[in-house]
Design a protein around this motif. Sequence first.
Motif, PDB file in Angstrom:
ATOM      1  N   LEU A 456       0.824  -1.208   0.000  1.00  0.00           N
ATOM      2  CA  LEU A 456       0.000   0.000   0.000  1.00  0.00           C
ATOM      3  C   LEU A 456       0.858   1.257   0.000  1.00  0.00           C
ATOM      4  O   LEU A 456       0.620   2.197  -0.787  1.00  0.00           O
ATOM      5  N   LYS A 457       1.865   1.290   0.850  1.00  0.00           N
ATOM      6  CA  LYS A 457       2.664   2.512   0.970  1.00  0.00           C
ATOM      7  C   LYS A 457       3.595   2.708  -0.225  1.00  0.00           C
ATOM      8  O   LYS A 457       3.812   3.841  -0.676  1.00  0.00           O
ATOM      9  N   VAL A 458       4.149   1.615  -0.753  1.00  0.00           N
ATOM     10  CA  VAL A 458       5.016   1.748  -1.922  1.00  0.00           C
ATOM     11  C   VAL A 458       4.221   2.190  -3.137  1.00  0.00           C
ATOM     12  O   VAL A 458       4.637   3.073  -3.888  1.00  0.00           O
ATOM     13  N   GLU A 459       3.075   1.597  -3.351  1.00  0.00           N
ATOM     14  CA  GLU A 459       2.298   1.876  -4.558  1.00  0.00           C
ATOM     15  C   GLU A 459       1.501   3.169  -4.466  1.00  0.00           C
ATOM     16  O   GLU A 459       1.376   3.896  -5.453  1.00  0.00           O
ATOM     17  N   PHE A 460       0.990   3.465  -3.303  1.00  0.00           N
ATOM     18  CA  PHE A 460       0.067   4.598  -3.182  1.00  0.00           C
ATOM     19  C   PHE A 460       0.696   5.816  -2.508  1.00  0.00           C
ATOM     20  O   PHE A 460       0.524   6.946  -2.979  1.00  0.00           O
ATOM     21  N   PHE A 461       1.452   5.606  -1.433  1.00  0.00           N
ATOM     22  CA  PHE A 461       1.871   6.739  -0.605  1.00  0.00           C
ATOM     23  C   PHE A 461       3.240   7.284  -0.997  1.00  0.00           C
ATOM     24  O   PHE A 461       3.388   8.474  -1.286  1.00  0.00           O
ATOM     25  N   TYR A 462       4.278   6.439  -1.013  1.00  0.00           N
ATOM     26  CA  TYR A 462       5.637   6.932  -1.232  1.00  0.00           C
ATOM     27  C   TYR A 462       5.878   7.416  -2.658  1.00  0.00           C
ATOM     28  O   TYR A 462       6.751   8.246  -2.894  1.00  0.00           O
ATOM     29  N   ALA A 463       5.122   6.913  -3.609  1.00  0.00           N
ATOM     30  CA  ALA A 463       5.372   7.257  -5.008  1.00  0.00           C
ATOM     31  C   ALA A 463       4.802   8.616  -5.394  1.00  0.00           C
ATOM     32  O   ALA A 463       5.002   9.066  -6.521  1.00  0.00           O
ATOM     33  N   ARG A 464       4.114   9.309  -4.477  1.00  0.00           N
ATOM     34  CA  ARG A 464       3.463  10.574  -4.824  1.00  0.00           C
ATOM     35  C   ARG A 464       3.841  11.674  -3.847  1.00  0.00           C
ATOM     36  O   ARG A 464       4.266  11.414  -2.724  1.00  0.00           O
ATOM     37  N   GLN A 465       3.699  12.894  -4.311  1.00  0.00           N
ATOM     38  CA  GLN A 465       3.920  14.065  -3.463  1.00  0.00           C
ATOM     39  C   GLN A 465       2.569  14.549  -2.942  1.00  0.00           C
ATOM     40  O   GLN A 465       1.637  14.762  -3.723  1.00  0.00           O
ATOM     41  N   TRP A 466       2.484  14.718  -1.624  1.00  0.00           N
ATOM     42  CA  TRP A 466       1.205  15.068  -1.006  1.00  0.00           C
ATOM     43  C   TRP A 466       1.153  16.522  -0.539  1.00  0.00           C
ATOM     44  O   TRP A 466       0.255  16.900   0.215  1.00  0.00           O
ATOM     45  N   THR A 467       2.094  17.339  -0.999  1.00  0.00           N
ATOM     46  CA  THR A 467       2.091  18.755  -0.624  1.00  0.00           C
ATOM     47  C   THR A 467       0.817  19.426  -1.145  1.00  0.00           C
ATOM     48  O   THR A 467       0.467  19.291  -2.322  1.00  0.00           O
ATOM     49  N   GLY A 468       0.140  20.130  -0.273  1.00  0.00           N
ATOM     50  CA  GLY A 468      -1.093  20.818  -0.666  1.00  0.00           C
ATOM     51  C   GLY A 468      -2.343  19.966  -0.576  1.00  0.00           C
ATOM     52  O   GLY A 468      -3.437  20.446  -0.867  1.00  0.00           O
ATOM     53  N   THR A 469      -2.186  18.693  -0.188  1.00  0.00           N
ATOM     54  CA  THR A 469      -3.341  17.809  -0.065  1.00  0.00           C
ATOM     55  C   THR A 469      -3.920  17.915   1.345  1.00  0.00           C
ATOM     56  O   THR A 469      -3.195  17.770   2.334  1.00  0.00           O
ATOM     57  N   THR A 470      -5.194  18.153   1.436  1.00  0.00           N
ATOM     58  CA  THR A 470      -5.834  18.234   2.745  1.00  0.00           C
ATOM     59  C   THR A 470      -6.057  16.823   3.285  1.00  0.00           C
ATOM     60  O   THR A 470      -5.995  15.829   2.553  1.00  0.00           O
TER      61      THR A 470
END
Length: 510
Positions: A456-470
């Motif tokens: 879950l974290k490799v595919e969904f979380f770590y691969a993206r930048q979440w800056t500005g996401t509420t």
Amino acid sequence: MYSYEDRMRAVQLYIQYGRRGAATVRDLGYPSVKHLRRWYRHYLKTGDLPPDRSLPGNSYSPEKRRAAVDHYLQTGRCVAHTIRALGYPDGGTLRIWLNEDLGPTPQSQGRGAPKRHIDDKRQAVYELCTRQTSATAVAQRYGVTDSALYNWRDQLLGKEAKRSPVKRQDDNANDGDPEALRAEVKALEKRVHELQLEHDILVKASEIVKKEGGVNPQTLSNREKTLLVDALKGAYRLSELWKAVQLPRSSYYYQREALQRPDKYAEARQAIATIFENNYRCYGYRRIGESLRCDGAALSEKVVRRLMSEEGLIVGSTQRRRFSSYRGELSPAPENIIARDFQAPAPNEKWLTDITEFPVPDGKVYLSPMIDCFDGLAVSWSISASPNAELVNAMLDEAIRTLAPGERPVVHSDRGCHYRWPGWLKRLEAADLTRSMSRKGCTPDNAACEAFFGRLKVEFFYARQWTGTTMEQFIAELDAYIRWYNESRIKMSLGGRSPIEYRRDLGIAA
């Protein structure tokens, strides 16, 4: 040894430069800083330097001097061995004798000899090749011998300089020979041309082939070499480019023809990129290959892997950080019934649960899923901004509602406090479910659930930048990912199907 005039000139310049020995030696090219200071101390004591070129403690007869030089030549050319065997002189004095008798060879220069900067050597070689005076005059300006000057020329210009018609032994005979001077200048220009070619190849290797500047052109593939040659053929002849990168003429034309052919994998590249982007950029070459086969476009794993590499489709890497809800042994723990056996012959026989956290700009988000060991399906899940009892209790309530009459799965968890609070225990008892817990501090006892978090974290979380996401946006996207995980994400262990597709093919209601 140095003449009286040379030593006096060195002492006067040393005084003029404020007793800076390195600057004095750099300008004169002699002696060592140690000898210069010794001369200066003698000059302060007596007001003059000895005319016989000998200083106190350094007076040796011609016979001793000859014996020391002969011993050096006959016993392996080792300064230290000669001094130990004879008991005289010091290293600096012996190197001076060797310098006078043998010339400035590498063995006789020693550590005290001044080291020349490469720019000084280049300037000296340039003046040698374009000189209007004798080579001796050029050597004297740089404080070296004729032999050292020609050695510099050979080092910088290579074989072309050695083949030039200028003779070392009879240098003065060529001083006025225009042909000899033109030949040396031509050799120098040729060497500069070769160096410029090497530089341009390395630059193009960085720009076109995406290799680092220090790459060896000979290690490139023939296709990469052909790209380099095509990029530089406007400035250099093809023959010298082929030679520089060691590319056969036939291989060059074969690669050029291959590069001009239409790309037979153009549609496959687009399909691979689409599958990669539509699946959270987490599919590797195996799952992309399986997706292509399902669409009727079968490619070998090697081809898929190569195309992904050429298109820059890289799956993100892990950044491991675990959340722990352990608060000590609050109550007696149940037996570890699962015992690391995460295989189940049917759905709803073994369930696994745990909690993980996601640090986002607005704070932390916590996920609590219930995973079925039969096929990895997320039976239920809850997401919250706080790891409280409501997080796990709501997830358990939803999972219990999916059970058919008579189904009593084993619910396995770690030893976190959430799974020992009264609300959790009351719900399990009411549904007649069996508890199972990992051993204390033993993560592998719940490895299948931890593996779900890792994917879950490799595919969904770590691969993206979440800056500005509420936080609300992140929770919505996390929920959408888990639904995609259940419904669309293929698993190779399920024959290239998602958990829900696998159950449907088996005739099991999902």
